[in-house]
Every structure is written in C-alpha cells, then in structure tokens.
Scaffold this motif. Structure first.
Motif, mmCIF file in Angstrom:
data_model
loop_
_atom_site.group_PDB
_atom_site.id
_atom_site.type_symbol
_atom_site.label_atom_id
_atom_site.label_comp_id
_atom_site.label_asym_id
_atom_site.label_seq_id
_atom_site.Cartn_x
_atom_site.Cartn_y
_atom_site.Cartn_z
ATOM 1 N N ARG A 1 -15.340 -1.802 6.536
ATOM 2 C CA ARG A 1 -14.512 -2.661 5.680
ATOM 3 C C ARG A 1 -14.783 -2.408 4.196
ATOM 4 N NH1 ARG A 1 -11.298 -5.431 8.631
ATOM 5 N NH2 ARG A 1 -11.992 -6.501 10.498
ATOM 6 N N GLY A 2 -16.045 -2.188 3.846
ATOM 7 C CA GLY A 2 -16.387 -1.893 2.452
ATOM 8 C C GLY A 2 -15.757 -0.592 1.976
ATOM 9 N N TYR A 3 -15.777 0.420 2.837
ATOM 10 C CA TYR A 3 -15.168 1.701 2.469
ATOM 11 C C TYR A 3 -13.651 1.560 2.345
ATOM 12 C CZ TYR A 3 -14.275 6.684 2.267
ATOM 13 O OH TYR A 3 -13.861 7.915 1.858
ATOM 14 N N ARG A 4 -13.057 0.796 3.257
ATOM 15 C CA ARG A 4 -11.602 0.578 3.191
ATOM 16 C C ARG A 4 -11.243 -0.153 1.896
ATOM 17 N NH1 ARG A 4 -7.423 -3.184 5.836
ATOM 18 N NH2 ARG A 4 -5.553 -1.899 5.576
ATOM 19 N N GLN A 5 -12.089 -1.074 1.476
ATOM 20 C CA GLN A 5 -11.838 -1.801 0.229
ATOM 21 C C GLN A 5 -11.828 -0.837 -0.954
ATOM 22 O OE1 GLN A 5 -10.931 -4.752 0.687
ATOM 23 N NE2 GLN A 5 -11.175 -5.909 -1.178
ATOM 24 N N GLN A 6 -12.719 0.137 -0.936
ATOM 25 C CA GLN A 6 -12.749 1.142 -2.005
ATOM 26 C C GLN A 6 -11.460 1.964 -2.015
ATOM 27 O OE1 GLN A 6 -16.273 3.490 -1.412
ATOM 28 N NE2 GLN A 6 -17.646 1.807 -1.921
ATOM 29 N N LEU A 7 -10.973 2.334 -0.827
ATOM 30 C CA LEU A 7 -9.736 3.106 -0.750
ATOM 31 C C LEU A 7 -8.552 2.310 -1.294
ATOM 32 C CD1 LEU A 7 -10.039 4.717 2.799
ATOM 33 C CD2 LEU A 7 -10.367 5.836 0.592
ATOM 34 N N LEU A 8 -8.461 1.040 -0.899
ATOM 35 C CA LEU A 8 -7.351 0.206 -1.358
ATOM 36 C C LEU A 8 -7.427 -0.026 -2.868
ATOM 37 C CD1 LEU A 8 -7.306 -2.334 1.599
ATOM 38 C CD2 LEU A 8 -5.687 -0.469 1.186
ATOM 39 N N ALA A 9 -8.635 -0.202 -3.381
ATOM 40 C CA ALA A 9 -8.805 -0.368 -4.826
ATOM 41 C C ALA A 9 -8.389 0.903 -5.569
ATOM 42 C CB ALA A 9 -10.249 -0.719 -5.152
ATOM 43 N N ALA A 10 -8.705 2.062 -5.009
ATOM 44 C CA ALA A 10 -8.295 3.331 -5.623
ATOM 45 C C ALA A 10 -6.781 3.464 -5.618
ATOM 46 C CB ALA A 10 -8.937 4.505 -4.902
ATOM 47 N N ASN A 11 -6.135 3.013 -4.542
ATOM 48 C CA ASN A 11 -4.673 3.053 -4.496
ATOM 49 C C ASN A 11 -4.077 2.193 -5.600
ATOM 50 O OD1 ASN A 11 -4.718 4.736 -2.272
ATOM 51 N ND2 ASN A 11 -4.329 3.103 -0.804
ATOM 52 N N ILE A 12 -4.609 0.987 -5.760
ATOM 53 C CA ILE A 12 -4.100 0.080 -6.796
ATOM 54 C C ILE A 12 -4.347 0.660 -8.180
ATOM 55 C CG2 ILE A 12 -4.457 -2.194 -7.850
ATOM 56 C CD1 ILE A 12 -4.976 -3.252 -4.970
ATOM 57 N N ALA A 13 -5.520 1.251 -8.384
ATOM 58 C CA ALA A 13 -5.842 1.825 -9.691
ATOM 59 C C ALA A 13 -4.955 3.021 -10.024
ATOM 60 C CB ALA A 13 -7.312 2.249 -9.723
ATOM 61 N N ASN A 14 -4.474 3.720 -9.012
ATOM 62 C CA ASN A 14 -3.650 4.908 -9.229
ATOM 63 C C ASN A 14 -2.164 4.649 -9.020
ATOM 64 O OD1 ASN A 14 -5.522 7.203 -9.816
ATOM 65 N ND2 ASN A 14 -6.459 6.432 -7.942
ATOM 66 N N ALA A 15 -1.749 3.416 -9.142
ATOM 67 C CA ALA A 15 -0.346 3.065 -8.910
ATOM 68 C C ALA A 15 0.604 3.781 -9.875
ATOM 69 C CB ALA A 15 -0.153 1.563 -9.007
ATOM 70 N N ASP A 16 0.124 4.124 -11.055
ATOM 71 C CA ASP A 16 0.976 4.789 -12.047
ATOM 72 C C ASP A 16 0.639 6.265 -12.232
ATOM 73 O OD1 ASP A 16 2.405 2.444 -12.611
ATOM 74 O OD2 ASP A 16 0.879 1.771 -14.031
ATOM 75 N N THR A 17 -0.196 6.815 -11.371
ATOM 76 C CA THR A 17 -0.587 8.215 -11.470
ATOM 77 C C THR A 17 0.466 9.092 -10.799
ATOM 78 O OG1 THR A 17 -2.918 7.583 -11.391
ATOM 79 C CG2 THR A 17 -2.390 9.893 -10.926
ATOM 80 N N PRO A 18 1.056 10.023 -11.525
ATOM 81 C CA PRO A 18 2.054 10.901 -10.912
ATOM 82 C C PRO A 18 1.473 11.704 -9.752
ATOM 83 C CG PRO A 18 2.099 11.089 -13.304
ATOM 84 C CD PRO A 18 0.899 10.283 -12.951
ATOM 85 N N ASN A 19 2.265 11.857 -8.702
ATOM 86 C CA ASN A 19 1.924 12.633 -7.508
ATOM 87 C C ASN A 19 0.737 12.089 -6.711
ATOM 88 O OD1 ASN A 19 4.030 14.544 -7.884
ATOM 89 N ND2 ASN A 19 2.778 15.502 -9.474
ATOM 90 N N TYR A 20 0.333 10.846 -6.972
ATOM 91 C CA TYR A 20 -0.748 10.247 -6.179
ATOM 92 C C TYR A 20 -0.175 9.743 -4.866
ATOM 93 C CZ TYR A 20 -4.635 7.333 -4.705
ATOM 94 O OH TYR A 20 -5.655 6.780 -3.976
ATOM 95 N N LYS A 21 -0.838 10.068 -3.772
ATOM 96 C CA LYS A 21 -0.411 9.627 -2.442
ATOM 97 C C LYS A 21 -1.382 8.559 -1.948
ATOM 98 C CE LYS A 21 2.721 12.824 -2.436
ATOM 99 N NZ LYS A 21 3.563 12.641 -3.572
ATOM 100 N N ALA A 22 -0.856 7.411 -1.551
ATOM 101 C CA ALA A 22 -1.673 6.297 -1.082
ATOM 102 C C ALA A 22 -2.385 6.668 0.217
ATOM 103 C CB ALA A 22 -0.799 5.067 -0.872
ATOM 104 N N VAL A 23 -3.648 6.252 0.335
ATOM 105 C CA VAL A 23 -4.451 6.539 1.520
ATOM 106 C C VAL A 23 -4.986 5.238 2.121
ATOM 107 C CG1 VAL A 23 -5.142 8.855 0.796
ATOM 108 C CG2 VAL A 23 -6.518 6.900 0.115
ATOM 109 N N ASP A 24 -5.361 5.305 3.374
ATOM 110 C CA ASP A 24 -5.947 4.173 4.077
ATOM 111 C C ASP A 24 -6.649 4.712 5.309
ATOM 112 O OD1 ASP A 24 -6.665 1.598 4.740
ATOM 113 O OD2 ASP A 24 -4.622 0.834 4.922
ATOM 114 N N LEU A 25 -7.275 3.854 6.066
ATOM 115 C CA LEU A 25 -7.865 4.262 7.332
ATOM 116 C C LEU A 25 -7.563 3.214 8.386
ATOM 117 C CD1 LEU A 25 -10.666 2.414 7.689
ATOM 118 C CD2 LEU A 25 -11.531 4.107 6.112
ATOM 119 N N ASN A 26 -7.535 3.650 9.617
ATOM 120 C CA ASN A 26 -7.316 2.755 10.745
ATOM 121 C C ASN A 26 -8.666 2.131 11.068
ATOM 122 O OD1 ASN A 26 -7.215 1.739 13.421
ATOM 123 N ND2 ASN A 26 -5.470 3.054 13.875
ATOM 124 N N PHE A 27 -8.792 0.814 10.820
ATOM 125 C CA PHE A 27 -10.087 0.153 10.954
ATOM 126 C C PHE A 27 -10.646 0.257 12.367
ATOM 127 C CE2 PHE A 27 -12.648 -3.542 12.032
ATOM 128 C CZ PHE A 27 -13.665 -3.410 11.107
#
Length: 137
Positions: free
Chosen positions: A19-45
C-alpha cells in the motif's frame, strides 16, 4: 516465538509495504499531471500482495514462460516489477494520460486502506503484548 510473530504480523507488514508503494505511484501520477507524454501507472494490489507473500525475501519471484528457460536468480526489482500502465485513461493532446479525478479518488481510497491496515496491525500488537504481559493494554 519469532515464527509466531512472523506468521501473525508478516501478512500485515506485506500489505503495508504494498500500500505504501502504491501511494508513491499515485502521488507521482498526481505530480506529473501536467508533464507532456507522462503515462499514468498503478499496480494491482491483490496480485502484487500475493507475489510479495510468495517471495521469501519480499521480492517478486522469477517467472519463466518456457520449460527450456533457465530458472536463474532474478534481479531484486521488488515492487517495481509489478508496476503497470493504467488502462482506460484518455490520452490528451500532450500525450499525458493522467485523469486527476481518478488519481485523487484512488489516492484517498488507498490512504484510508493504509490507515485501516495500520490500525489493524496496532491492535494485533496490543493483543500480543497483552497476552505476553498478562495485562490489559
């Protein structure tokens, strides 16, 4: 005694780790919301937790897809090996696939689940402490 503690607290610790690692991934997605060519990532818990529990040292086991492949030692990629691109998100004109509503909802849900896991493990520790000392905590 260590075996009992590992058996009792091990799955909860693994869940907190995933769960902690997934939180880091989701936070990175939110932080890169305006980054060109950034693809959102996640994991199946669930799938990742099963893989972590199957691994002896917390890393994911090496899988082969043909019988002639050598079952060598895997590089310790840990949870990074479970990261996948999110599917179903629309890609904007700048190539970014982050859906802020989805990310914020997932972030909040994962936060609540992380807090619930912490509360559960704290209760488990208090119960074990109470059993050892013979007092009510």
């Amino acid at each position: 005694m260590t075996g009992m503690l590992d058996q009792s607290l091990g799955p909860l610790a693994d869940a907190l780790q995933v769960r902690g690692y997934r939180q880091q991934l989701l936070a990175a997605n939110i932080a890169n919301a305006d980054t060109p060519n950034y693809k959102a990532v996640d994991l199946n818990f669930a799938k990742t937790l099963q893989a972590v529990e199957a691994g002896k040292d917390g890393s994911l086991p090496l899988q082969t897809n043909a019988p002639r492949q050598l079952p060598g030692a895997a590089a310790d990629l840990g949870l990074a090996a479970a990261v996948e691109y999110q599917r179903g998100n629309q890609v904007g004109l700048d190539g970014n696939s982050v859906d802020m509503n989805r990310e914020q909802a997932s972030f909040l849900q994962n936060s609540v689940q992380y807090q619930a896991d912490l509360t559960f493990i704290t209760g488990k520790i208090k119960t074990l402490l109470s059993a050892v000392t013979g007092t009510t905590v």
